[in-house]
Design an enzyme around this catalytic site. Structure first.
Site, PDB file in Angstrom:
ATOM      1  N   THR A  97     -65.149 -77.569 -40.542  1.00 27.21           N
ATOM      2  CA  THR A  97     -65.794 -76.452 -39.865  1.00 27.21           C
ATOM      3  C   THR A  97     -64.801 -75.292 -39.845  1.00 27.21           C
ATOM      4  OG1 THR A  97     -67.052 -77.980 -38.487  1.00 27.21           O
ATOM      5  CG2 THR A  97     -66.925 -75.695 -37.737  1.00 27.21           C
ATOM      6  N   LYS A 172     -73.552 -75.133 -38.788  1.00 26.73           N
ATOM      7  CA  LYS A 172     -72.610 -75.955 -38.028  1.00 26.73           C
ATOM      8  C   LYS A 172     -72.134 -75.211 -36.783  1.00 26.73           C
ATOM      9  CE  LYS A 172     -69.944 -79.397 -36.992  1.00 26.73           C
ATOM     10  NZ  LYS A 172     -68.743 -79.786 -37.758  1.00 26.73           N
ATOM     11  N   LYS A 244     -61.264 -74.635 -31.519  1.00 29.31           N
ATOM     12  CA  LYS A 244     -61.358 -73.841 -32.758  1.00 29.31           C
ATOM     13  C   LYS A 244     -62.815 -73.586 -33.121  1.00 29.31           C
ATOM     14  CE  LYS A 244     -61.583 -76.056 -36.353  1.00 29.31           C
ATOM     15  NZ  LYS A 244     -62.662 -76.667 -37.171  1.00 29.31           N
TER      16      LYS A 244
END
Length: 296
Positions: A97, A172, A244
């Protein structure tokens, strides 16, 4: 064994089970900077390699499973990176990701070398990675998708074609918005249960049968209980990784000027936990952290 050869670059919490599962049906070469992770991959049937370039030589598909965009850059274009070794017509599958901007940049640079790219962030956790039952959100050209499909089908039970390269990363990000909120909410709920004198494991069972049920509660909940009881569960999902991911969500929504106050609150909670020194801990540590704040 199929005649498709695969490199797995990055043998962390997700990459190692991916390599282990793929080695059942493919010839797999595996790289990680840590010798211990390479040894585990070797034991599982993969060929351990000391660089991304060595692992990527003569393979058809290179699967990247690292944590961040800078790591994708390093594993592809750094010293002894994969790009210099990949053959024309091969395909890179980015399961990390890292945001649409990163994969679009990588797609352009790899295309100049005659190498395709599939944007393929995954969801489901380490156990599902080892069982080949991941949800994989795909973006890329039909040519690249077709070339990588045997490997993608081995890794995922649900393959969803979202469109061109970058669309998988965007999907995502939407997925992670909910995952990040649900994990933070589960931590708050279980910390509350503990302060009220309730049995947190019993609470997980009760909530799991009703409207409060979620995958993140079922997956993270038992590990949160372990943390609150002073035990250390297996590290499966680092706190700095979900931070993150929530940062990617925040960046996208700020550009779109879309208000996401709940996601912002969850991101801030992870940032506070990181500042407290929990960045390398399993993200299930969040409940114990909140409980500790209540006791202070």
């Amino acid at each position: 064994m199929t005649d498709v050869t695969v490199a797995v670059l990055g043998l962390g919490a997700m990459g190692l089970p991916m390599a282990t599962h793929l080695a059942q049906d493919f010839s797999v070469k595996a790289f990680d900077p840590f010798q211990a992770r390479r040894d585990l991959a070797q034991e599982a049937g993969a060929q351990a390699c000391v660089s991304a370039a060595e692992a990527s030589k003569d393979v058809d598909v290179a699967v990247i499973a690292v944590r961040s965009a800078p790591q994708v850059e390093a594993v592809l274009f750094g010293t002894d990176g994969a790009a210099k070794a990949l053959k024309q017509g091969s395909v890179v599958v980015v399961t990390s990701t890292v945001g649409a901007e990163c994969v679009l940049d990588m797609e352009t640079r790899l295309a100049a070398l005659g190498v395709g790219l599939v944007d393929a962030p995954v969801s489901g956790g380490a156990v599902r990675a080892g069982d080949g039952e991941l949800l994989i959100m795909l973006g890329g050209s039909q040519e690249s998708l077709a070339a990588a499909r045997p490997v993608l089908q081995a890794l995922g039970s649900h393959l969803v074609d979202m469109g061109e390269c970058g669309a998988g990363q965007n999907m995502k990000a939407v997925n992670q918005l909910l995952c990040g909120i649900h994990t933070a909410a589960a931590a708050e709920a279980l910390a509350m249960a503990k302060t009220l004198g309730l049995d947190p494991m019993r609470c997980i069972e009760v909530m799991g049968t009703g409207a409060a049920a979620s995958f993140m509660l079922a997956d993270r909940g038992p590990r949160m209980v372990e943390q609150m009881e002073g035990r250390t569960p297996e590290l499966r999902s680092r706190l700095d990784v979900i931070l993150k991911d929530m940062g990617i969500v925040g960046s996208l929504t700020r550009v779109a000027q879309l208000p996401t106050p709940v996601a912002s609150a969850a991101e801030n909670l992870y940032r506070v936990a990181k500042a407290a020194g929990l960045e390398a801990e399993d993200d299930s540590a969040l409940a114990a952290y909140l409980l500790g704040q209540a006791r202070a």
